[in-house]
Design an enzyme around this catalytic site. Structure first.
Site, PDB file in Angstrom:
ATOM      1  N   LYS A   1     123.565  88.049 -45.098  1.00 31.89           N
ATOM      2  CA  LYS A   1     122.160  87.656 -45.007  1.00 31.89           C
ATOM      3  C   LYS A   1     122.073  86.180 -44.648  1.00 31.89           C
ATOM      4  CE  LYS A   1     118.806  86.073 -47.281  1.00 31.89           C
ATOM      5  NZ  LYS A   1     118.145  85.289 -46.230  1.00 31.89           N
TER       6      LYS A   1
ATOM      7  N   GLU B   1     128.494  78.625 -54.401  1.00 34.59           N
ATOM      8  CA  GLU B   1     128.711  77.280 -53.845  1.00 34.59           C
ATOM      9  C   GLU B   1     127.344  76.627 -53.806  1.00 34.59           C
ATOM     10  OE1 GLU B   1     131.617  75.899 -52.870  1.00 34.59           O
ATOM     11  OE2 GLU B   1     132.776  77.666 -53.399  1.00 34.59           O
TER      12      GLU B   1
ATOM     13  N   CYS C   1     125.744  69.575 -48.363  1.00 30.67           N
ATOM     14  CA  CYS C   1     125.906  69.712 -49.814  1.00 30.67           C
ATOM     15  C   CYS C   1     126.722  68.571 -50.401  1.00 30.67           C
ATOM     16  CB  CYS C   1     126.540  71.060 -50.137  1.00 30.67           C
ATOM     17  SG  CYS C   1     128.093  71.352 -49.290  1.00 30.67           S
TER      18      CYS C   1
ATOM     19  N   GLU D   1     119.039  66.533 -56.047  1.00 34.13           N
ATOM     20  CA  GLU D   1     119.555  66.643 -54.676  1.00 34.13           C
ATOM     21  C   GLU D   1     118.358  66.492 -53.736  1.00 34.13           C
ATOM     22  OE1 GLU D   1     120.836  70.569 -53.344  1.00 34.13           O
ATOM     23  OE2 GLU D   1     122.616  69.615 -52.487  1.00 34.13           O
TER      24      GLU D   1
HETATM   25  P1  NAD Z   1     118.494  78.498 -51.090  1.00 34.82           P
HETATM   26  O1  NAD Z   1     119.167  78.686 -52.391  1.00 34.82           O
HETATM   27  O2  NAD Z   1     117.034  78.362 -51.054  1.00 34.82           O
HETATM   28  O3  NAD Z   1     118.847  79.708 -50.107  1.00 34.82           O
HETATM   29  C1  NAD Z   1     120.172  80.057 -49.782  1.00 34.82           C
HETATM   30  C2  NAD Z   1     120.204  81.511 -49.331  1.00 34.82           C
HETATM   31  O4  NAD Z   1     119.828  82.323 -50.436  1.00 34.82           O
HETATM   32  C3  NAD Z   1     119.216  81.849 -48.213  1.00 34.82           C
HETATM   33  O5  NAD Z   1     119.785  82.806 -47.361  1.00 34.82           O
HETATM   34  C4  NAD Z   1     118.047  82.451 -48.990  1.00 34.82           C
HETATM   35  O6  NAD Z   1     117.283  83.348 -48.219  1.00 34.82           O
HETATM   36  C5  NAD Z   1     118.779  83.192 -50.091  1.00 34.82           C
HETATM   37  N1  NAD Z   1     117.977  83.441 -51.293  1.00 34.82           N
HETATM   38  C6  NAD Z   1     116.921  82.752 -51.758  1.00 34.82           C
HETATM   39  N2  NAD Z   1     116.435  83.338 -52.874  1.00 34.82           N
HETATM   40  C7  NAD Z   1     117.222  84.409 -53.127  1.00 34.82           C
HETATM   41  C8  NAD Z   1     117.244  85.404 -54.141  1.00 34.82           C
HETATM   42  N3  NAD Z   1     116.354  85.420 -55.127  1.00 34.82           N
HETATM   43  N4  NAD Z   1     118.202  86.351 -54.098  1.00 34.82           N
HETATM   44  C9  NAD Z   1     119.136  86.343 -53.132  1.00 34.82           C
HETATM   45  N5  NAD Z   1     119.149  85.448 -52.120  1.00 34.82           N
HETATM   46  C10 NAD Z   1     118.206  84.477 -52.128  1.00 34.82           C
HETATM   47  O7  NAD Z   1     119.227  77.250 -50.431  1.00 34.82           O
HETATM   48  P2  NAD Z   1     118.884  76.541 -49.052  1.00 34.82           P
HETATM   49  O8  NAD Z   1     117.671  75.710 -49.270  1.00 34.82           O
HETATM   50  O9  NAD Z   1     118.901  77.537 -47.955  1.00 34.82           O
HETATM   51  O10 NAD Z   1     120.172  75.628 -48.852  1.00 34.82           O
HETATM   52  C11 NAD Z   1     120.306  74.361 -49.348  1.00 34.82           C
HETATM   53  C12 NAD Z   1     121.140  74.373 -50.612  1.00 34.82           C
HETATM   54  O11 NAD Z   1     122.428  74.922 -50.342  1.00 34.82           O
HETATM   55  C13 NAD Z   1     121.395  72.979 -51.147  1.00 34.82           C
HETATM   56  O12 NAD Z   1     121.242  72.987 -52.531  1.00 34.82           O
HETATM   57  C14 NAD Z   1     122.850  72.726 -50.776  1.00 34.82           C
HETATM   58  O13 NAD Z   1     123.498  71.790 -51.578  1.00 34.82           O
HETATM   59  C15 NAD Z   1     123.420  74.087 -50.911  1.00 34.82           C
HETATM   60  N6  NAD Z   1     124.696  74.176 -50.181  1.00 34.82           N
HETATM   61  C16 NAD Z   1     125.855  74.203 -50.905  1.00 34.82           C
HETATM   62  C17 NAD Z   1     127.084  74.232 -50.244  1.00 34.82           C
HETATM   63  C18 NAD Z   1     128.383  74.268 -51.007  1.00 34.82           C
HETATM   64  O14 NAD Z   1     129.407  74.575 -50.404  1.00 34.82           O
HETATM   65  N7  NAD Z   1     128.385  73.986 -52.293  1.00 34.82           N
HETATM   66  C19 NAD Z   1     127.122  74.245 -48.846  1.00 34.82           C
HETATM   67  C20 NAD Z   1     125.912  74.204 -48.154  1.00 34.82           C
HETATM   68  C21 NAD Z   1     124.705  74.174 -48.839  1.00 34.82           C
END
Ligand code: NAD
Length: 499
Positions: free
Chosen positions: A200, A275, A309, A403
């Site tokens: 997804k 992650e 991140c 963040e």
């Molecule tokens: P997000 O958590 O809003 O969304 C991430 C993914 O999860 C998207 O595909 C979203 O559609 C899905 N999602 C959202 N709600 C969900 C639910 N209830 N059930 C299942 N899936 C769901 O994050 P974002 O805003 O897309 O990304 C930014 C975040 O990602 C930041 O916090 C960043 O630090 C983190 N990130 C972490 C790493 C790492 O390796 N640690 C790498 C990249 C990004």
């Protein structure tokens, strides 16, 4: 800044966008969502719609998981030899290499990041994920185990061994900040382990996943082994995590959503790697190569508009070099030209969306109203946000604790090493950190003391498929990349037989 105009696209990208790219991939066929619903994905620099995308929901998830489950045990996948699985992964990498420019342009168009980042950083890094894990299928094996069990009948013995088996159907859920590389970090090890996958992509950035889906088919990935469900997190994502036939969720995203997934996954004890977010500290000691440190931490926070991140969001500079670091970072930020990611004269693209840019602006504005000094930046124009350096930020302010996910660095002076290590660790996050020093002992000692999944010395954001990457504290569960990344997708079975 002159308003960015719609760019001229490469033939391969224009053809892809004209070919209804937003369909779901289920069991080898590209199809509309069962509901017929769609949403648009936009170029964040211009606000123009790029494509209409299927809004997958629980009905599509059910179909995709069924396809993945069926493929898991089918002879064309389960029976594929490890050498052939490795060759398949290598072929995927070759096809991505062939389409590197298309993938890079598409990533920039959909996400906004500067083309140099996509073309020379992230797409090659995604390709390397497949090349690295192509070597692994032939090296997955169990062990024979001598045992001390004495209940065997006279004249018989116990022969025991372990098998390493794919965990099953994997839900791979990825964020929008670096979509292709995040996708590759899950697909490559999951395929190497012999799993099947429902991917997804994030709702803001679904296009490179769809392009990759076509390449996977050309490479010969059997139908149903990789399925792609675009859609919203609360609908498609949630339905995937709730599905009882999903054995494992590999999630990259925010800490807030990660915590919610832990609750959902607990119903079926679905395996989970997370992650999550970060607020990474960079410690600049007085004996560091200060120019290199300024360049490294500036890149660490400004690249990809800080939507990284591991971004170097909290910079701690020794008081002897503090003024130089603040001035150097501000000068670096001021030199960066904002513009469309595909504009060769621009260095920094827009943030991914208007809400994201508004969120960054509101955090900075609130901090400034609470006493933070804006040394440079702090302005928003639509989705564009200027590289920002802040000082006088107290430890209790959201600017220091949350963040931000924007090009916003907070710089603070320190006097003693013990003091700065304590400040660096004073965070609920523990994703990454960097230390800048020419002193070998301090480098090693501080690396050991920092609470972070990765510590860099004299560099920042150096990531690769060979280097395990995981978050401590609220930055995650588990580790991706390296041999540990493969373990996420394997179960151990013990076989003990009297012979
Ligand atoms: P997000 O958590 O809003 O969304 C991430 C993914 O999860 C998207 O595909 C979203 O559609 C899905 N999602 C959202 N709600 C969900 C639910 N209830 N059930 C299942 N899936 C769901 O994050 P974002 O805003 O897309 O990304 C930014 C975040 O990602 C930041 O916090 C960043 O630090 C983190 N990130 C972490 C790493 C790492 O390796 N640690 C790498 C990249 C990004």
């Amino acid at each position: 800044m002159t308003p960015p105009s719609a760019p001229t696209l490469r033939d391969g990208v224009a053809r892809f966008l004209a070919d209804d790219p937003g369909r779901l991939l289920i069991g080898g066929s590209w199809q509309a969502a069962a509901s017929g619903e769609t949403f648009d994905t936009f170029d964040p620099a211009t606000g123009q719609a790029l494509a209409s995308v299927a809004r997958g929901d629980a009905a599509d998830v059910a179909q995709a998981v069924a396809a993945a489950r069926e493929a898991l045990h089918r002879p064309d996948w389960r029976g594929m030899s490890p050498a052939d699985r490795g060759a398949l992964l290598w072929r995927i990498a070759d096809l991505m290499q062939e389409h590197l420019d298309d993938l890079a342009e598409l990533e920039t168009l959909d996400q906004g990041k500067n083309l140099r980042t996509s073309r020379f950083g992230e797409v090659p890094a995604a390709i390397n994920q497949f090349r690295y894990y192509a070597g692994w299928p032939t090296k997955i094996f169990g062990q024979t185990i001598p045992t001390s069990i004495s209940r065997t009948p006279v004249g018989k013995e116990l022969f025991a061994y372990t098998r390493r088996e794919p965990v099953g159907v994997v839900a791979a859920i990825v964020p929008w900040n670096s979509p292709l590389i995040m996708t590759a970090m899950k697909l490559a090890p999951a395929l190497a382990a012999g799993c099947t996958i429902v991917l997804k992509p994030a709702e803001n950035t679904p296009l490179t996943a769809a392009f990759l889906g076509r390449l996977l088919q050309r490479a010969g990935v059997p139908d149903g082994v990789v399925n792609i469900i675009s859609g919203y997190g609360a609908e498609a994502g949630q339905a995937l995590v709730e599905h009882p036939d999903v054995a494992k969720v590999a999630f990259t995203g925010s800490t807030a959503v990660g915590k919610r997934l832990v609750q959902t996954a607990s119903t079926d004890l679905t395996r989970l790697t997370l992650e999550l977010g970060g607020k990474s500290p960079s410690l600049i000691l007085p004996d560091a190569d200060i120019d290199a440190a300024i360049e490294g931490v500036s890149r660490g926070i400004f690249d990809n508009g800080g939507q990284v991140c591991v971004a170097s969001a909290r910079v701690y500079a020794h008081r002897d070099v503090y003024d130089r670091v603040v001035e150097g970072m501000a000068a670096t930020g001021e030199k960066l030209r904002l513009g469309h990611g595909l504009d060769p004269n621009a260095d920094l693209g827009p943030l991914v969306s208007t809400p994201q840019a508004e969120r960054v602006a509101s955090l900075v504005d609130a901090g400034a109203a609470d006493g933070a000094r804006v040394v440079t930046g702090g302005t928003r124009e639509g989705t564009f946000y200027t590289p920002t350096v802040l000082t006088d930020v107290r430890a209790d302010m959201p600017l220091m604790r949350e963040e931000i996910f924007g090009p916003v660095a907070v710089v603070t002076p320190f006097d003693e090493i013990d003091e700065v290590v304590a400040w660096a660790n004073d965070s609920r996050y523990g994703l990454a950190a960097s230390v800048w020093t020419e002193g070998l002992s301090n480098g090693h000692r501080i690396a050991a003391q920092l609470e972070a999944g990765t510590v860099w010395v004299n560099c920042h954001s150096f990531l690769g498929p060979e280097l395990p990457k995981g978050g401590h504290k609220e930055s995650g569960w588990g580790t991706e990349n390296g041999p540990q990344g493969l373990e996420n997708y394997l179960e151990t079975k013990t076989v003990a037989m009297v012979i």
